[in-house]
Design a protein around this motif. Structure first.
Motif, PDB file in Angstrom:
ATOM      1  N   THR A   1    -109.502  69.652   6.786  1.00  0.00           N
ATOM      2  CA  THR A   1    -109.140  71.053   7.037  1.00  0.00           C
ATOM      3  C   THR A   1    -110.127  71.760   7.947  1.00  0.00           C
ATOM      4  OG1 THR A   1    -110.412  71.852   5.139  1.00  0.00           O
ATOM      5  CG2 THR A   1    -108.127  71.161   4.734  1.00  0.00           C
ATOM      6  N   GLY A   2    -111.280  71.134   8.178  1.00  0.00           N
ATOM      7  CA  GLY A   2    -112.341  71.801   8.913  1.00  0.00           C
ATOM      8  C   GLY A   2    -113.254  72.614   8.022  1.00  0.00           C
ATOM      9  N   ARG A   3    -112.948  72.674   6.714  1.00  0.00           N
ATOM     10  CA  ARG A   3    -113.757  73.467   5.787  1.00  0.00           C
ATOM     11  C   ARG A   3    -114.205  72.633   4.588  1.00  0.00           C
ATOM     12  NH1 ARG A   3    -112.952  79.050   6.776  1.00  0.00           N
ATOM     13  NH2 ARG A   3    -114.866  79.330   5.569  1.00  0.00           N
ATOM     14  N   LEU A   4    -114.243  71.324   4.735  1.00  0.00           N
ATOM     15  CA  LEU A   4    -114.616  70.457   3.622  1.00  0.00           C
ATOM     16  C   LEU A   4    -116.129  70.425   3.415  1.00  0.00           C
ATOM     17  CD1 LEU A   4    -112.277  67.397   4.356  1.00  0.00           C
ATOM     18  CD2 LEU A   4    -111.794  69.403   2.935  1.00  0.00           C
ATOM     19  N   HIS A   5    -116.521  70.038   2.199  1.00  0.00           N
ATOM     20  CA  HIS A   5    -117.938  69.832   1.906  1.00  0.00           C
ATOM     21  C   HIS A   5    -118.439  68.596   2.660  1.00  0.00           C
ATOM     22  CE1 HIS A   5    -116.368  71.958  -1.672  1.00  0.00           C
ATOM     23  NE2 HIS A   5    -117.588  72.394  -1.868  1.00  0.00           N
ATOM     24  N   PRO A   6    -119.721  68.551   3.009  1.00  0.00           N
ATOM     25  CA  PRO A   6    -120.277  67.332   3.606  1.00  0.00           C
ATOM     26  C   PRO A   6    -120.073  66.108   2.719  1.00  0.00           C
ATOM     27  CG  PRO A   6    -121.827  69.151   3.828  1.00  0.00           C
ATOM     28  CD  PRO A   6    -120.705  69.647   2.958  1.00  0.00           C
ATOM     29  N   GLU A   7    -120.137  66.306   1.402  1.00  0.00           N
ATOM     30  CA  GLU A   7    -119.964  65.190   0.478  1.00  0.00           C
ATOM     31  C   GLU A   7    -118.554  64.598   0.572  1.00  0.00           C
ATOM     32  OE1 GLU A   7    -123.177  67.846  -1.158  1.00  0.00           O
ATOM     33  OE2 GLU A   7    -121.207  68.136  -0.236  1.00  0.00           O
ATOM     34  N   THR A   8    -117.576  65.428   0.892  1.00  0.00           N
ATOM     35  CA  THR A   8    -116.209  64.940   1.029  1.00  0.00           C
ATOM     36  C   THR A   8    -116.058  64.077   2.273  1.00  0.00           C
ATOM     37  OG1 THR A   8    -115.374  66.888  -0.129  1.00  0.00           O
ATOM     38  CG2 THR A   8    -113.787  65.625   1.169  1.00  0.00           C
TER      39      THR A   8
ATOM     40  N   LEU B   1    -106.003  63.466   9.101  1.00  0.00           N
ATOM     41  CA  LEU B   1    -105.110  64.455   9.704  1.00  0.00           C
ATOM     42  C   LEU B   1    -105.857  65.766   9.944  1.00  0.00           C
ATOM     43  CD1 LEU B   1    -102.002  63.955   7.362  1.00  0.00           C
ATOM     44  CD2 LEU B   1    -102.639  62.641   9.397  1.00  0.00           C
ATOM     45  N   PHE B   2    -105.500  66.461  11.029  1.00  0.00           N
ATOM     46  CA  PHE B   2    -106.184  67.696  11.403  1.00  0.00           C
ATOM     47  C   PHE B   2    -105.173  68.818  11.628  1.00  0.00           C
ATOM     48  CE2 PHE B   2    -108.675  64.101  12.908  1.00  0.00           C
ATOM     49  CZ  PHE B   2    -109.930  64.386  12.408  1.00  0.00           C
ATOM     50  N   PRO B   3    -105.590  70.086  11.423  1.00  0.00           N
ATOM     51  CA  PRO B   3    -104.696  71.218  11.700  1.00  0.00           C
ATOM     52  C   PRO B   3    -104.504  71.438  13.192  1.00  0.00           C
ATOM     53  CG  PRO B   3    -106.849  72.006  10.989  1.00  0.00           C
ATOM     54  CD  PRO B   3    -106.869  70.505  10.839  1.00  0.00           C
ATOM     55  N   ASP B   4    -103.431  72.135  13.529  1.00  0.00           N
ATOM     56  CA  ASP B   4    -103.164  72.509  14.915  1.00  0.00           C
ATOM     57  C   ASP B   4    -104.228  73.517  15.365  1.00  0.00           C
ATOM     58  OD1 ASP B   4    -101.153  72.777  17.276  1.00  0.00           O
ATOM     59  OD2 ASP B   4    -101.576  74.839  16.657  1.00  0.00           O
TER      60      ASP B   4
ATOM     61  N   GLY C   1    -101.591  76.834   4.546  1.00  0.00           N
ATOM     62  CA  GLY C   1    -100.412  76.470   5.319  1.00  0.00           C
ATOM     63  C   GLY C   1    -100.771  75.888   6.671  1.00  0.00           C
ATOM     64  N   ILE C   2    -101.779  76.464   7.303  1.00  0.00           N
ATOM     65  CA  ILE C   2    -102.200  75.996   8.625  1.00  0.00           C
ATOM     66  C   ILE C   2    -103.085  74.758   8.521  1.00  0.00           C
ATOM     67  CG2 ILE C   2    -103.620  76.591  10.634  1.00  0.00           C
ATOM     68  CD1 ILE C   2    -102.621  79.506  10.266  1.00  0.00           C
ATOM     69  N   ARG C   3    -104.036  74.807   7.609  1.00  0.00           N
ATOM     70  CA  ARG C   3    -105.039  73.745   7.540  1.00  0.00           C
ATOM     71  C   ARG C   3    -104.549  72.494   6.810  1.00  0.00           C
ATOM     72  NH1 ARG C   3    -110.219  75.534   8.936  1.00  0.00           N
ATOM     73  NH2 ARG C   3    -110.481  77.806   9.036  1.00  0.00           N
ATOM     74  N   LYS C   4    -103.582  72.655   5.882  1.00  0.00           N
ATOM     75  CA  LYS C   4    -103.188  71.533   5.042  1.00  0.00           C
ATOM     76  C   LYS C   4    -101.693  71.213   5.134  1.00  0.00           C
ATOM     77  CE  LYS C   4    -105.269  71.405   0.964  1.00  0.00           C
ATOM     78  NZ  LYS C   4    -105.778  71.824  -0.371  1.00  0.00           N
TER      79      LYS C   4
ATOM     80  N   GLU D   1    -114.602  73.953   0.897  1.00  0.00           N
ATOM     81  CA  GLU D   1    -115.856  74.492   0.370  1.00  0.00           C
ATOM     82  C   GLU D   1    -115.755  75.954  -0.069  1.00  0.00           C
ATOM     83  OE1 GLU D   1    -119.469  76.665   0.244  1.00  0.00           O
ATOM     84  OE2 GLU D   1    -118.032  76.844   1.908  1.00  0.00           O
ATOM     85  N   PRO D   2    -115.127  76.867   0.707  1.00  0.00           N
ATOM     86  CA  PRO D   2    -115.101  78.256   0.259  1.00  0.00           C
ATOM     87  C   PRO D   2    -114.204  78.505  -0.959  1.00  0.00           C
ATOM     88  CG  PRO D   2    -114.663  78.083   2.628  1.00  0.00           C
ATOM     89  CD  PRO D   2    -114.526  76.716   2.048  1.00  0.00           C
ATOM     90  N   CYS D   3    -113.326  77.561  -1.256  1.00  0.00           N
ATOM     91  CA  CYS D   3    -112.321  77.774  -2.297  1.00  0.00           C
ATOM     92  C   CYS D   3    -112.554  76.898  -3.528  1.00  0.00           C
ATOM     93  CB  CYS D   3    -110.922  77.504  -1.738  1.00  0.00           C
ATOM     94  SG  CYS D   3    -110.528  78.507  -0.302  1.00  0.00           S
ATOM     95  N   THR D   4    -113.704  76.275  -3.614  1.00  0.00           N
ATOM     96  CA  THR D   4    -114.007  75.344  -4.697  1.00  0.00           C
ATOM     97  C   THR D   4    -115.368  75.667  -5.281  1.00  0.00           C
ATOM     98  OG1 THR D   4    -112.823  73.584  -3.504  1.00  0.00           O
ATOM     99  CG2 THR D   4    -114.230  72.907  -5.320  1.00  0.00           C
ATOM    100  N   ARG D   5    -115.451  75.665  -6.603  1.00  0.00           N
ATOM    101  CA  ARG D   5    -116.747  75.840  -7.239  1.00  0.00           C
ATOM    102  C   ARG D   5    -116.810  74.992  -8.511  1.00  0.00           C
ATOM    103  NH1 ARG D   5    -116.511  82.093  -9.529  1.00  0.00           N
ATOM    104  NH2 ARG D   5    -114.924  81.773 -11.143  1.00  0.00           N
ATOM    105  N   PRO D   6    -118.006  74.739  -9.025  1.00  0.00           N
ATOM    106  CA  PRO D   6    -118.107  73.974 -10.266  1.00  0.00           C
ATOM    107  C   PRO D   6    -117.458  74.750 -11.410  1.00  0.00           C
ATOM    108  CG  PRO D   6    -120.256  74.191  -9.188  1.00  0.00           C
ATOM    109  CD  PRO D   6    -119.321  75.137  -8.502  1.00  0.00           C
TER     110      PRO D   6
END
Length: 242
Positions: A64-71, A90-93, A119-122, A206-211
């Motif tokens: 998505t361009g917003r993943l954690h480095p660990e991913t 796969l990448f977004p437009d 919708g755009i990223r995934k 990353e911005p939408c995920t937390r422990p």
């Protein structure tokens, strides 16, 4: 291969309650043009199982361009562990993504909800990929969220099928619990995202995920600012009943 609703009903009757490997073997026997989607622990379990049945199984993941480095490191660990896989990222437009960020900034989802960004990223890149397939395999489980409690082992994909084309979706882990997933990971030394060791259970952008905290449900770490009934990004929109 074209499957109608009646065919799926019969197939589901045969697969209901079966173990994941049986469901996977059936899926791979029925379809040549099939792929496994992977991002989290459940998905890599399926990659490991599918690789043992069909070593060159097609696998795809969404960047998505917003993943954690660990991913990103997990993606490469999977590539190295299973070199015979046909792994596609796969990448977004870029134009659609540029326009959204230009108009709304990088964190519009906190105010507007996550569906436009997802919708755009995934969803859009996934749709482009699924248009080339006859069937796909996901790591969804019934106990992951209230939107997944009626998840079937096999179904016509309600979100990505159309009048001219029926896409079949297999959910081999529908009956499994989180503990069964982790038992498999430990027993088979399956690659995992290092974030799982730091309290992350369901991992997305990353911005939408937390422990999560003790006794919290695993999906509470995703889109935590939204109602539980909205916690589907659109990849499995068919789970959400109108």
């Amino acid at each position: 291969m074209s499957f109608e609703t009646s065919d799926i009903a019969s197939l589901h009757a045969d697969l209901v309650g079966k173990n994941p490997r049986t469901i996977l073997k059936t899926a791979l026997a029925l379809f040549d043009n099939i792929a496994v989607s992977f991002s989290g622990a459940e998905d890599v379990v399926l990659v490991d199982m599918a690789h043992k049945i069909r070593p060159d199984i097609a696998v795809f993941t969404l960047d998505t361009g917003r993943l954690h480095p660990e991913t990103y490191r997990l993606i490469e660990a999977v590539r190295e562990r299973y070199p015979s896989l046909r792994l596609e990222v796969l990448f977004p437009d870029c134009q659609a993504l540029w326009q959204m960020v230009k108009d709304k900034g990088l964190f519009s989802f906190y105010k507007d909800g996550h569906h436009e960004c997802c919708g755009i990223r995934k969803v859009a890149p996934l749709r482009r990929k699924l248009e080339t397939l006859d069937a796909w395999v996901t790591g969804q489980r019934r106990d992951q969220n209230q939107t997944r409690q009626e998840l079937a082992e096999v179904e016509i994909d309600a979100a990505f099928s159309g009048p001219e084309r029926r896409l079949v979706k297999f959910n081999p882990l529908a009956n499994w619990s989180s503990s069964q997933v982790w038992d498999y990971i430990e027993a088979h030394d399956v690659p995992l995202n290092e974030l799982h060791r730091r309290g992350y259970v369901s991992i997305g952008c990353e911005p939408c995920t937390r422990p999560i905290l003790p006794n919290q449900h695993e999906r509470e770490g995703r889109w935590w600012w939204e109602d539980a009934g909205k916690k589907e990004c659109g990849l499995h929109a068919g789970n959400v009943k109108g």
